[in-house]
Scaffold this motif. Structure first.
Motif, PDB file in Angstrom:
ATOM      1  N   PRO A  26       0.884  -1.162   0.130  1.00  0.00           N
ATOM      2  CA  PRO A  26      -0.065   0.018   0.052  1.00  0.00           C
ATOM      3  C   PRO A  26       0.856   1.381  -0.008  1.00  0.00           C
ATOM      4  O   PRO A  26       2.234   1.237   0.378  1.00  0.00           O
ATOM      5  N   TYR A  65       4.727  -4.541   5.889  1.00  0.00           N
ATOM      6  CA  TYR A  65       3.827  -4.935   5.081  1.00  0.00           C
ATOM      7  C   TYR A  65       4.018  -6.391   4.554  1.00  0.00           C
ATOM      8  O   TYR A  65       2.971  -7.546   4.595  1.00  0.00           O
ATOM      9  N   GLY A  82      -3.831  -5.659   3.088  1.00  0.00           N
ATOM     10  CA  GLY A  82      -3.904  -4.577   3.038  1.00  0.00           C
ATOM     11  C   GLY A  82      -4.623  -3.670   4.030  1.00  0.00           C
ATOM     12  O   GLY A  82      -4.561  -2.748   4.555  1.00  0.00           O
ATOM     13  N   LEU A  83      -5.882  -4.513   4.487  1.00  0.00           N
ATOM     14  CA  LEU A  83      -6.802  -3.940   5.316  1.00  0.00           C
ATOM     15  C   LEU A  83      -6.071  -3.928   6.613  1.00  0.00           C
ATOM     16  O   LEU A  83      -6.370  -3.114   7.330  1.00  0.00           O
ATOM     17  N   GLU A 109      -3.790  -1.478   7.156  1.00  0.00           N
ATOM     18  CA  GLU A 109      -4.437  -0.144   7.479  1.00  0.00           C
ATOM     19  C   GLU A 109      -5.086   0.029   8.764  1.00  0.00           C
ATOM     20  O   GLU A 109      -4.821   1.273   9.336  1.00  0.00           O
ATOM     21  N   ARG A 137      -1.923   0.902  11.361  1.00  0.00           N
ATOM     22  CA  ARG A 137      -1.764   2.170  10.923  1.00  0.00           C
ATOM     23  C   ARG A 137      -2.870   3.121  11.647  1.00  0.00           C
ATOM     24  O   ARG A 137      -2.352   4.075  12.280  1.00  0.00           O
ATOM     25  N   LEU A 138      -4.135   2.921  11.436  1.00  0.00           N
ATOM     26  CA  LEU A 138      -5.059   3.552  12.246  1.00  0.00           C
ATOM     27  C   LEU A 138      -4.938   3.830  13.687  1.00  0.00           C
ATOM     28  O   LEU A 138      -5.022   4.618  14.362  1.00  0.00           O
ATOM     29  N   ALA A 189     -12.928  -0.823   8.013  1.00  0.00           N
ATOM     30  CA  ALA A 189     -11.943  -1.692   7.365  1.00  0.00           C
ATOM     31  C   ALA A 189     -11.984  -3.137   8.124  1.00  0.00           C
ATOM     32  O   ALA A 189     -12.004  -4.032   7.490  1.00  0.00           O
TER      33      ALA A 189
END
Length: 221
Positions: free
Chosen positions: A26, A37, A64-65, A68, A71-72, A164
């Motif tokens: 990503p 990743y 990828g989800l 994310e 990260r959030l 997500a």
């Protein structure tokens, strides 16, 4: 073999036509590395054991989800102490003895930042803590104010996290349904061929014995 090279992924049984997809992380933020990743993706490959093309694409989407989501969560954790620091600056400026004096707003902000640094280095500073408590600002009150002032930003991150996670659950259901369909199809194929074999055996069993042992045309000649 170089880690996470095309040869590395092919050695991990990634179909050659999907290697470029697997190798495309990503969009990364400053401080993030592709290896973070790739390690996540590799772990999911081991757990989910994709075989068909659609299963590989599901695994890449899931990686990828989850990247994310992580990260959030980090962004949310970083937001809270930053919000508290901003609130502490406001409160220290508001409770300063010289607060309210005309033309001192900028000076109060500078002094407040310096006092916050003092509290960060010495959280038990008697003078500053006494001043804050005198105005009703204990630790819990500061936390509550920080959350209240940043509720919109925190809520936005929570909504993105929920979205997500919902996508993750949807893909996992699709993968489960896909596996279930494949299993049913395999059982159906087995049952079909097994039934055909039994029918053929029954047909052969009904052929009269003399037909099985009758001389061939060549023998009759």
């Amino acid at each position: 073999m170089e880690p996470y090279s095309a040869e590395y992924w092919i050695d991990k049984n990634v179909p050659e036509e999907l290697v470029s997809l697997v190798m495309t992380p990503p969009r990364l933020l400053p401080g993030e590395k592709p290896e973070q990743y790739y390690r996540l993706l590799e772990g999911m490959m081991i757990d989910l054991c994709p075989e068909e093309t659609v299963e590989w694409m599901w695994v890449v989407e899931l990686a990828g989800l989850w990247f994310e989501i992580n990260r959030l969560r980090l962004l949310k954790h970083a937001l809270i102490p930053t919000a508290r620091a901003d609130v502490l600056d406001q409160v220290l400026a508001k409770t300063h003895p010289d607060a309210g004096t005309p033309g001192t707003n900028h000076l109060m902000r500078v002094k407040a930042r310096a006092e916050r640094q003092t509290l960060m280095q010495n959280p038990t500073d008697a003078e500053l803590n006494s001043r804050l408590r005198a105005y009703g600002y204990d630790r819990d009150a500061l936390h509550a104010l920080a959350f209240t002032q940043n509720a919109e930003a925190i809520g936005f991150i929570d909504k993105m996290l929920a979205s997500a996670r919902k996508e993750v659950r949807a893909i996992m259901r699709e993968m489960k349904n896909g596996h279930t369909f494949s299993e049913r199809l395999a059982v159906a194929k087995y049952d079909f061929y097994d039934k055909q074999a039994k029918l053929e055996a029954e047909r052969l069993a009904k052929i009269p014995q003399q037909e099985k042992t009758s001389p061939t045309c060549k023998d009759q000649e």
